[in-house]
Scaffold this motif. Sequence first.
Motif, short mmCIF file in Angstrom:
data_model
loop_
_atom_site.label_atom_id
_atom_site.label_comp_id
_atom_site.label_asym_id
_atom_site.label_seq_id
_atom_site.Cartn_x
_atom_site.Cartn_y
_atom_site.Cartn_z
N UNK A 1 -4.39 8.60 6.58
CA UNK A 1 -3.21 7.79 6.29
C UNK A 1 -3.40 6.37 6.84
N UNK A 2 -4.03 6.25 7.98
CA UNK A 2 -4.31 4.93 8.54
C UNK A 2 -5.21 4.11 7.63
N UNK A 3 -6.21 4.77 7.07
CA UNK A 3 -7.11 4.09 6.13
C UNK A 3 -6.34 3.63 4.89
N UNK A 4 -5.49 4.52 4.37
CA UNK A 4 -4.69 4.15 3.20
C UNK A 4 -3.79 2.95 3.50
N UNK A 5 -3.19 2.94 4.70
CA UNK A 5 -2.35 1.80 5.08
C UNK A 5 -3.18 0.52 5.15
N UNK A 6 -4.40 0.62 5.67
CA UNK A 6 -5.23 -0.58 5.78
C UNK A 6 -5.52 -1.17 4.40
N UNK A 7 -5.67 -0.32 3.42
CA UNK A 7 -5.91 -0.79 2.04
C UNK A 7 -4.62 -1.30 1.40
N UNK B 1 14.51 -0.21 0.79
CA UNK B 1 15.71 -0.11 1.60
C UNK B 1 15.87 1.18 2.41
N UNK B 2 15.20 2.25 2.03
CA UNK B 2 15.39 3.51 2.75
C UNK B 2 14.05 4.08 3.20
N UNK B 3 14.13 4.94 4.22
CA UNK B 3 12.91 5.62 4.69
C UNK B 3 12.32 6.49 3.58
N UNK B 4 13.19 7.17 2.83
CA UNK B 4 12.73 8.06 1.77
C UNK B 4 11.97 7.29 0.69
N UNK B 5 12.50 6.14 0.33
CA UNK B 5 11.86 5.32 -0.69
C UNK B 5 10.52 4.79 -0.20
N UNK B 6 10.44 4.35 1.04
CA UNK B 6 9.17 3.88 1.60
C UNK B 6 8.12 4.98 1.61
N UNK B 7 8.52 6.16 2.09
CA UNK B 7 7.58 7.27 2.17
C UNK B 7 7.12 7.69 0.78
N UNK B 8 8.04 7.80 -0.15
CA UNK B 8 7.69 8.16 -1.52
C UNK B 8 6.77 7.14 -2.16
N UNK B 9 7.07 5.86 -1.95
CA UNK B 9 6.23 4.80 -2.51
C UNK B 9 4.82 4.86 -1.92
N UNK B 10 4.72 5.07 -0.62
CA UNK B 10 3.42 5.16 0.03
C UNK B 10 2.61 6.33 -0.53
N UNK B 11 3.25 7.48 -0.66
CA UNK B 11 2.55 8.65 -1.19
C UNK B 11 2.10 8.43 -2.63
N UNK B 12 2.95 7.82 -3.44
CA UNK B 12 2.59 7.52 -4.84
C UNK B 12 1.45 6.53 -4.89
N UNK B 13 1.49 5.51 -4.05
CA UNK B 13 0.41 4.51 -4.01
C UNK B 13 -0.91 5.18 -3.66
N UNK B 14 -0.89 6.10 -2.68
CA UNK B 14 -2.11 6.83 -2.29
C UNK B 14 -2.66 7.62 -3.48
N UNK B 15 -1.79 8.33 -4.19
CA UNK B 15 -2.24 9.11 -5.36
C UNK B 15 -2.84 8.20 -6.42
N UNK B 16 -2.13 7.14 -6.74
CA UNK B 16 -2.58 6.23 -7.79
C UNK B 16 -3.90 5.54 -7.44
N UNK B 17 -4.20 5.44 -6.16
CA UNK B 17 -5.43 4.77 -5.72
C UNK B 17 -6.49 5.76 -5.23
N UNK B 18 -6.30 7.02 -5.62
CA UNK B 18 -7.27 8.08 -5.29
C UNK B 18 -7.58 8.16 -3.80
N UNK B 19 -6.57 8.02 -2.97
CA UNK B 19 -6.73 8.11 -1.52
C UNK B 19 -6.04 9.34 -0.96
N UNK B 20 -5.80 10.30 -1.83
CA UNK B 20 -5.12 11.51 -1.40
C UNK B 20 -6.10 12.64 -1.19
#
Length: 71
Positions: free
Chosen positions: A31-37, A52-71
């Motif tokens: 997760x740290x590596x994904x954040x660095x990217x 605006x919300x914790x849920x939206x941030x977490x969901x966005x981060x997880x989606x970004x990881x999937x879309x960038x093959x970092x999962x």
Amino acid sequence: MQKRANEKAAYSVKRCQELAFECGVEQTVDFGYAMSKMFETEYQREFFCGLLTHELRLGYFKKWRRDNNLE
């Protein structure tokens, strides 16, 4: 000049990391590596901080990881 300094601090990598951990992003190497990217660009930092919300941030981060093959 002060406004620009405040803006820079508001969207810093450190601030993004703090928000990520607050919303539940795990403190692991993967997760740290994904954040660095993800937080390399000013756009991503500003967008992530603007969510605006914790849920939206977490969901966005997880989606970004999937879309960038970092999962």
